[in-house]
Design an enzyme around this catalytic site. Structure first.
Site, PDB file in Angstrom:
ATOM      1  CG  ASP A 323     -17.284  71.450  71.481  1.00 29.30           C
ATOM      2  OD1 ASP A 323     -18.336  71.238  72.132  1.00 29.30           O
ATOM      3  OD2 ASP A 323     -16.453  72.310  71.801  1.00 29.30           O
ATOM      4  CD  GLU A 324     -12.456  71.156  72.357  1.00 32.03           C
ATOM      5  OE1 GLU A 324     -11.406  71.563  71.818  1.00 32.03           O
ATOM      6  OE2 GLU A 324     -12.932  71.671  73.381  1.00 32.03           O
TER       7      GLU A 324
END
Lengths: 676, 676
Positions: A323-324
């Protein structure tokens, strides 16, 4: 031996079938407080007394896990009732108060396929718990414990027949232990709470920018340089896994890659896409450091690391994050840019997918099934990756539609401080997923609540998780039809109280935190005032940008529960002010008094100074509410000037102060408007 | 490095000398809340801030005990303030917030002679703790932690100079772990509390009729047959001793002989004076089973047993009990009667003394100093026995006069549910001991609070010990002149709150017990009602004769604290009703309302049914109090009939119900009489 009961049961079951499930549930709504609500409940007559003669008997398949579960049940029953019980295992199971019959062994490593079903028949002389596997027994034991209550005759369990099984196979909690360190005992009590509400997956978010939390013997600088000394030894990891297994809970580790990896780079800067050196990140948010997906030595490191962890963690799933990733270090690195061009990767998302492909291949090679956060759902993602949907329900439906197995977390973020009802209404098979085919729906394995700990430490963690997690647990366990919100809240209060008996601290630590805030004064007034407050929602605290892992979490906002029961009750009472006027006045008066008590001492207290506007606003709101009731009672119309003044006051009181919201503002506004 | 402070200190010390100790103590009464009160306190100007930069530095003599004490201090400071602190040991001590300087090692086995003194100087930039020994450092650390408070500027410690040392060398707590089993974690948190109030002797009452609680490898049937499986392994004993030593606490074991030994006889009936067989005793009281003091094999057993235990417990003292021998088995055994005649023993007390002589000789042969309960003080008792006075202060004075070392426990029995002030006023050197010579007084080593656990289990034990034990601890540590009762109660409330931060459960478990009693209802009303109740005093519960080790301790009386602060405050307010009328009315109204709330639900609740008369009486008392205030306010004389009716009601309300007393009865009576 329970022939009398067995005779009558036939009738009751037929009755249940006749009137249908909903009616059955409805019929017992005034008597049973079970959460999650079992699949099928048929209430009978009478009650099994629980007293000092209570005995458990184990019959059928036996294993140490059942023995220790029985001993734990006895200890917990003693804690719940105050009745001294020990050595209560009966040698003759048929003579026991609770006879437990397990059919066969469960899986050596619990999986999604584990049979968790059980039946529990409580008669007036004996209770009988029957399950195919030890995990089913564990689930039934929780139901039995929850059934025990106190009435005019003493402690006991109502006569009932329960046939139960979960709706979803994957019912989890993700716990971040990186942004604030959570010692083993905190993890263990979290597992106790999870078992109580029949959750079965503990997703352990073990690494992030702010700390690497597992001992690696292969790469010791990970824990030695990336954890401030706060990490789980491999022995402790094994202890937690065994503790979880004893409670029918799988442990899925997550090592988030290629972003959220600053703590890895402190000891191993050569893994990064930027030059380094790196320090453990103290701030919160999305940061630039990211693994270099272009160099073979990075993959060799990851491969060896996964090899080590795949042995340590027996579960068949292995979470690799994903993620991210903001891509900045990739964009600013000429060599990586050249690599992308060379390989025809048009975006950093493409580059991440190429990274994912190789990591996924390693995970599989080491005998595991990979999971990733929904950013990994990008063209080219290998089909065998499980997608954990967190940014919204659409990725869940998209993943299932594209043939991926998937888990819902969007809507289940406990750290966003939303009320239980918001989570309760999120159903993995509704919304975006409603239009899927049956085959696609079958790819939705279940859901996972997420607890990120920017604003939680061991003292207030429980209050950020509980009791709201129980509402999510019910959504994932109980039949789809179980969705009455008022009944949910009633059962949630019962579960919350029970969790205290099992050692969860959401109530006891709140008291300790209020005592700390009040220094030498009694915390009572603060408790009353605080009862109608809630922390700000969503990412509001993150927006301020001034928090770090070192910021003390000792303010009122850190002690305040995410959801105000007092405000919810007030809203319900105020909706019918004529009937409830006396009660409304009593509560408004108590809030006004507590605010008045607190105002002077708040000035002398560095931690409470920021809360003075809240006390002032609560006093004004309570006064307005009482005046509105005066007008309503006498039938006089409130003067326009008064109304204008109050509406202005309400606008001010609706704004957060010290990151806290006053939750009675809308109800007071309605009273003021009614008095207009 | 703290020159500025050192300069000003000269003046302050001179000033303290000038105005004398009492004035110094008086001068700080509004600012410092230390318990026990230190020997000498000189308050200065300013404040040392405590924040995330806090560091401890260790200088001078070093040992692992100091290191772990420093780490504990940091953990506790974090718990008290909510400020995240870890790895806060400074490499350069002189740069630390708290610099600790220890001069030399303490004793290998802590004894009565251990130097516990310390000096603590807190300046606005640094604090300096200095002590000759690690135990002195431990005492000073507790004072430092207690000094930290929260004001308008944040957490900090006031600038102050403290020179402190204990008044008595023996400051103990005896804990019975036989009548109810107390697991290791309960013992540990008790030691934490003891350390917080600077007690230094844990007297562990390890055997009694109801259970033998230590593993014996020499005589395994002691623990295997005499404990229901509830005993400390020798490893656990060592762990507790090490835990205590880390906190500057000695561990003195007691094996009560020749009476209170039923549990020994379950496995070894041949030790007894009666024929047997024996079962673990479940009732409470004084029972007949007693060792046979006429047979050599009994002494051989005791000798071998003491030999084993003398190695396990390193302390130089060894308690052999000797209390409550009723002599019946001796009188009814013809062989024993013949033995007595043969040896010229005219009474069973003589026989017990002849037993004591031999046991005492064994204890000494195994390198220990013997202690006995005061029954052993009988002509012929060897001069080297320490006498623990429990039946009254006279035995203390008599023992000291006759040349015995002695310890006071009479007046310090926590299980009798007396208010703190009763214990606080008992001074080992006053009363019967006041007339002793200085040499005789020097034989009074100190005192020991006693906690017998007929009516305490792990859930409510802390509330039976704390906070009252802190008042006894102050009596034994602080200068004789420290005796202001109001100030004691103020400091007691502060200590009580602090103990919660250290993990003691007297407050948190009370809440859990009230929640259990209230089933699904909020415990608030019960908390309000219960706040003016106290359990019956002395041996009243014993008199009923119906308690056993299996009786659930889950009633209101088991949750109610021994001393009602609310009633004490009400008494003070009512003594000056004109000034305090509004406050009196507020409290009376709250009690009346709580009683009204509770009355209907009590009927539906098997555990609360017995408390209905209390709710009724509290309602009547509150009503009478409010009416009396009405009369007093208007200056009207209350009608004689009303007065007569109220006095009758008061007589009824003064009687115990469900083993609970309503503590506002005398104050209401005074209000009613004032209104007459």
């Amino acid at each position: 031996m329970i022939l009398t009961r067995r005779k009558s049961r036939g009738l009751l079951v037929s009755l249940a079938v006749l009137v249908g499930l909903a009616a059955t549930l409805h019929g017992q709504e005034n008597t049973l407080n079970l959460m999650p609500q079992p699949a099928q409940v048929t209430l009978s007559q009478g009650r099994l007394p629980i007293d000092v003669n209570f005995r458990i008997g184990l019959a059928g398949y036996e294993e140490p896990r059942l023995q220790s579960a029985a001993e734990r049940l006895i200890t917990r029953l003693a804690a719940k009732t105050g009745i001294p019980l020990s050595d209560r295992l009966a040698t003759d199971a048929s003579q026991a108060t609770l006879e437990i019959e397990c059919d066969h062994a469960g899986e050596a490593v619990q999986s999604l396929k584990e049979d968790e079903s059980y039946t529990l028949e409580v008669g007036v002389r004996q209770a009988h718990l029957k399950a195919p596997t030890p995990v089913g027994v564990l689930r039934g034991m929780e139901t039995f414990l929850e059934l025990v209550d106190l009435d005019a005759t003493g402690f006991g369990a109502p006569a009932v027949e329960i046939r139960d099984r979960p709706r979803f196979a994957w019912r989890g909690l993700m716990l971040d232990v990186s942004r604030h360190w959570m010692p083993v005992e905190v993890v263990k009590r979290t597992l106790d709470g999870m078992a109580a509400v029949k959750l079965n997956v503990f997703h352990w978010h073990l690494s992030d920018d702010q700390g690497f939390r597992v001992e690696s013997k292969r790469f010791p600088k990970l824990d030695q340089m990336g954890s401030d000394g706060h990490y789980y030894t491999q022995e402790q990891v094994k202890e937690v896994i065994a503790y979880a297994r004893d409670r029918g809970i799988r442990v899925v580790p997550e090592f988030d890659m290629p972003g959220h990896t600053t703590s890895w780079f402190v000891g191993y800067p050569e893994l990064a896409s930027g030059p380094g050196p790196y320090q453990i990140e103290r701030r919160f948010g999305v940061f630039d450091p990211v693994m270099d997906p272009t160099r073979d030595e990075v993959y060799r490191f990851i491969d060896a690391f996964i090899e080590e962890m795949a042995v340590l963690f027996p579960d068949e799933y292995f979470h690799v994050g994903g993620d991210e990733v903001n891509g900045r270090q990739w964009k600013s690195n000429a060599r990586i840019q050249a690599y992308m061009q060379e390989h025809g990767l048009r975006s950093t998302a493409d580059l991440q997918t190429s990274f994912s492909e190789r990591v996924v291949e390693m995970v599989e090679r080491h005998g595991k099934k990979p999971i990733g956060w929904d950013e990994v759902l990008h063209p080219g993602l290998p089909q065998n990756v499980v997608v954990q949907s967190w940014r919204g329900p659409r990725s869940l439906a998209a993943a299932a539609h594209q043939g991926y197995m998937t888990i819902l977390s969007a809507g289940y973020y406990l750290d966003l401080m939303e009320p239980a009802v918001r989570h309760y209404r999120v159903d993995p098979l509704e919304g975006a997923a409603a239009g899927l085919t049956a085959e696609e729906k079958a790819r939705i394995l279940g859901g996972e609540a997420c607890m990120w700990v920017e604003y939680a430490d061991p003292t207030n963690l429980d209050s950020r998780i509980w009791p709201r997690l129980a509402a999510i647990a019910e959504r994932l366990w109980s039949p789809e039809e179980v969705k009455d919100v008022d009944l949910m809240y009633r059962r949630l209060a019962v579960v919350n109280r029970e969790l205290g008996f099992w050692g969860l601290t959401q109530q006891s630590n709140r008291f300790v935190m209020l005592e700390r805030l009040m220094e030498m004064n009694s915390p009572h007034s603060l408790e009353v005032l605080d009862s109608i407050l809630e922390p700000v929602k969503g990412y509001s605290r993150e927006m301020t940008g001034h928090y770090t892992s070192f910021t003390p979490l000792n303010r009122l906002v850190d002690a305040t529960p995410p959801e105000s029961n007092a405000a919810r009750e007030f809203t319900a009472l105020a909706a019918n002010w004529k009937t409830n006027e006396a009660e409304l006045r009593k509560r408004l008066t108590a809030w006004r008094e507590s605010a008045a008590d607190l105002a002077p001492m708040m000035k002398q207290n560095a931690l409470l100074q920021e809360d003075a506007p809240l006390a002032k606003n609560v006093a004004a709101l309570a006064t307005a509410g009482l005046q509105a009731l005066d007008y309503l009672e006498t039938g006089q119309h409130a003067p326009a000037a008064w109304v204008t003044e109050q509406l202005g006051m309400l606008d001010g009181a609706a704004k957060p102060h010290a990151e806290l919201l006053i939750m009675i503002v809308p109800s007071i506004r309605r009273l003021v408007e009614a008095a207009r």
